[in-house]
Scaffold this motif. Structure first.
Motif, PDB file in Angstrom:
ATOM      1  N   LYS A   1      12.726 -21.589   2.889  1.00 29.87           N
ATOM      2  CA  LYS A   1      13.224 -20.554   1.985  1.00 29.87           C
ATOM      3  C   LYS A   1      12.199 -20.225   0.896  1.00 29.87           C
ATOM      4  O   LYS A   1      11.367 -21.065   0.535  1.00 29.87           O
TER       5      LYS A   1
ATOM      6  N   VAL B   1      17.815 -17.395  -3.610  1.00 29.76           N
ATOM      7  CA  VAL B   1      17.365 -17.985  -2.346  1.00 29.76           C
ATOM      8  C   VAL B   1      17.176 -16.826  -1.374  1.00 29.76           C
ATOM      9  O   VAL B   1      18.148 -16.173  -0.991  1.00 29.76           O
ATOM     10  N   ASN B   2      15.920 -16.561  -1.004  1.00 25.56           N
ATOM     11  CA  ASN B   2      15.617 -15.360  -0.213  1.00 25.56           C
ATOM     12  C   ASN B   2      16.272 -14.122  -0.846  1.00 25.56           C
ATOM     13  O   ASN B   2      16.901 -13.308  -0.177  1.00 25.56           O
TER      14      ASN B   2
ATOM     15  N   ILE C   1       9.483 -25.161   1.209  1.00 22.42           N
ATOM     16  CA  ILE C   1      10.086 -24.310   0.174  1.00 22.42           C
ATOM     17  C   ILE C   1       8.970 -23.713  -0.665  1.00 22.42           C
ATOM     18  O   ILE C   1       8.127 -24.434  -1.198  1.00 22.42           O
TER      19      ILE C   1
ATOM     20  N   VAL D   1      20.039 -26.430   1.212  1.00 20.81           N
ATOM     21  CA  VAL D   1      19.085 -25.656   2.015  1.00 20.81           C
ATOM     22  C   VAL D   1      18.788 -26.397   3.315  1.00 20.81           C
ATOM     23  O   VAL D   1      18.489 -27.589   3.294  1.00 20.81           O
TER      24      VAL D   1
END
Length: 554
Positions: A56, A41-42, A4, A52
């Protein structure tokens, strides 16, 4: 394990598959002073309980960001709805529109709202926050969600989901209270740090924190005229049985789209004619109106409104003459600079105020003037050689962002001026607990116009929007209540028409840029509307300013 990348501290860390965003926030040991309320998230906004399963990029949001504030307000509204449900089992509440730096709510309890009601609601909301109850999001087949809402008498939400054409939908739960919100919520009620609710005219005003200074509530700004316009249109919607998007979608599916277009256009024309009559009749036995000042935020349809008003004034025997504020800019080297050292063309002081006012005074006194013309290539004022003298039938029409600012025309007698505020004040609700932001209406208009006439992408328009809004907050909104008349340029059917134009433009926003988050949110919002083709929209419609096909020249 997952990798992440956290944009908040520009670092990467490994986490177990299925970690929630809240777990990840704690794992990065971030210390956000106002806590996270949601995350990108993105570049897609998600609730903090989102799990998740792949690598990401994540950016945690607090209420100082627009997306974070929307999450906060939705969650606060759900708490309000639950408090009302518990205190008034046979009553209900509608969250109707933003006004006075808060949100106006209509409490339906079969009698006028008393101060004791407000105190009881606020106390119960505070208790719910102290209990730190989790918000839940349950996804299942749309028909099951619709059945659940119909069982509970929530037909507005049932209609909305029925007409959205989705196989799966979700609903939200807070304890025993079921509701639906089109966006992320905070994990639990304890995340709400600051709010207030006060009696406001015949309803309630839900007060929220100031985004720039979240330790303080927004000041209550007096907006009586704005509230009156919103309520007038809400009453009209209710009479027509079209208070929510579900009502509208059902009417369109039943073949009434053309009727709704004709009704909406006729209502606007009637409003414009009334304003023209008031301008014409004001001061009939004394000093009449010689200057009409028209202001409003970006993409509010001011230009088309000005042209339609001029036609109505001509039918009353007057001769409208447009004056462009752009021709009164100071020479470019004298333009004030903004905080970044750039020319601030939106500043009031980018205009040569003494020269402008002197020309107006001479015109009103019956003298002849030579009109200026600003040369945008050289950045200098020139004189056009065009002379103007107004007679008793001439009326000057001035449209611009500063038109309602008292500093623009301080020495022009009040009886000679008529001030109009124009904005797209969207009055239809998504459902009774989800209002439609008026800024979304204007942003969609601007995205279409920028793509069609200026060759700007949606990415560019969305990126510029915060600075546009900042200019409006500084130069337009503080003066809107100075208006003699307010005109709502939003049309009941317009979001259903804009949909087909703007969706292809929004889909071109790449998901690796920050603007994708807003594009994605707008696409999700538009999915709730059935499409209405624009073939029945007349060439004089305000909407033609953005879509094309107008009979007016711009």
């Amino acid at each position: 394990m997952l990798q992440i990348y956290c944009k908040n501290n520009n670092s990467t860390k490994d986490f177990a598959e299925g970690s929630s965003l809240l777990d990840i926030y704690k794992g990065f040991n971030l210390q956000m002073p106002y806590g996270p309320v949601s995350a990108k998230v993105n570049n897609k906004v998600e609730s903090l309980d989102f799990r998740v399963y792949y690598n990401k990029d994540i950016e945690f949001l607090d209420i100082t960001s627009p997306s974070g504030m929307r999450t906060y307000v939705r969650s606060l509204c759900f708490i309000l709805v639950k408090a009302v449900e518990e205190l008034y089992p046979t009553g209900s509440i509608s969250l109707e529109h933003p006004v006075s730096k808060g949100y106006f709510c209509d409490l339906h309890i079969g009698r006028p709202v008393k101060l004791e009601d407000v105190s009881a609601i606020k106390q119960r909301m505070q208790e719910l926050i102290a209990e730190d109850i989790p918000f839940q999001r349950i996804e299942c087949h749309t028909e099951k969600v619709v059945h659940l809402f119909r069982e509970r008498g929530m037909t507005d939400k049932a209609q909305l989901l029925e007409t959205s054409g989705q196989l799966y939908s979700y609903y939200n739960r807070l304890g025993d209270t079921v509701d639906y919100y089109y966006g992320s919520l905070v994990p639990s009620t304890g995340y709400i740090r600051l709010f207030d609710i006060v009696k406001y005219y015949d309803g309630l005003l839900l007060r929220i924190p100031n985004r720039q200074n979240p330790d303080h509530l927004e000041d209550v700004v007096k907006q009586e005229k704005m509230l009156e316009v919103f309520q007038e249109y809400h009453r009209w919607n209710q009479i027509m049985g079209l208070s929510t998007v579900g009502d509208f979608n059902t009417a369109c599916n039943d073949g009434h789209a053309t009727d709704l277009i004709n009704l909406s256009e006729a209502l606007q024309e009637k409003k414009i004619a009334r304003i023209a009559d008031e301008i014409t009749n004001r001061g009939e036995n004394g000093e009449r109106v010689k200057l009409v000042l028209i202001s409003g935020p970006s993409s509010s349809g001011k230009t088309t409104f000005s042209k339609r008003l001029s036609i109505q004034l001509m039918t009353n025997g007057l001769k409208p003459y447009p004056i462009s504020l752009d021709d009164y800019f100071v020479n470019r080297e004298d333009t004030p600079l903004d905080e970044n050292g750039q020319h601030d063309f939106e500043s009031l002081y980018a205009l040569d105020l003494p020269f402008f006012e002197n020309q107006l005074k001479e015109l009103i006194a019956g003298k002849e003037i030579e009109l200026p013309r600003f040369n945008f290539t050289t950045g200098k004022r020139e004189f056009s050689g065009k002379k103007l003298r107004i007679d008793e039938h001439t009326i000057l029409i001035l449209e611009g962002i500063h038109a309602l600012n008292p500093a623009l025309t301080p020495n022009i007698p009040a009886e000679n001026k008529y001030k109009i505020y124009v904005s797209a004040l969207t009055t239809i609700l998504l459902d009774r607990h989800n209002y439609i932001p008026t800024t979304d209406n204007r942003l969609l208009r601007r995205i279409i116009r920028d793509a069609k006439y200026r060759n700007y992408s949606a990415t560019q328009t969305i990126a510029r929007w915060p600075s546009v809004r900042a200019g409006e907050d500084k130069w337009i909104f503080p003066y809107q209540e100075n208006a003699d008349a307010m005109f709502n340029s939003a049309l009941l059917f317009e979001l259903a028409v804009l949909k087909d134009y703007v969706e292809p433009i929004l889909r071109k926003v790449p998901n690796n840029c920050p603007e994708y988050s807003e594009a994605h949110r707008l696409l999700r919002f538009l999915a709730y509307f059935v499409s209405v083709p624009d073939k029945e929209i007349p060439p004089t419609s305000l909407l033609r300013e953005f879509l094309g096909g107008s009979s007016f020249q711009y």
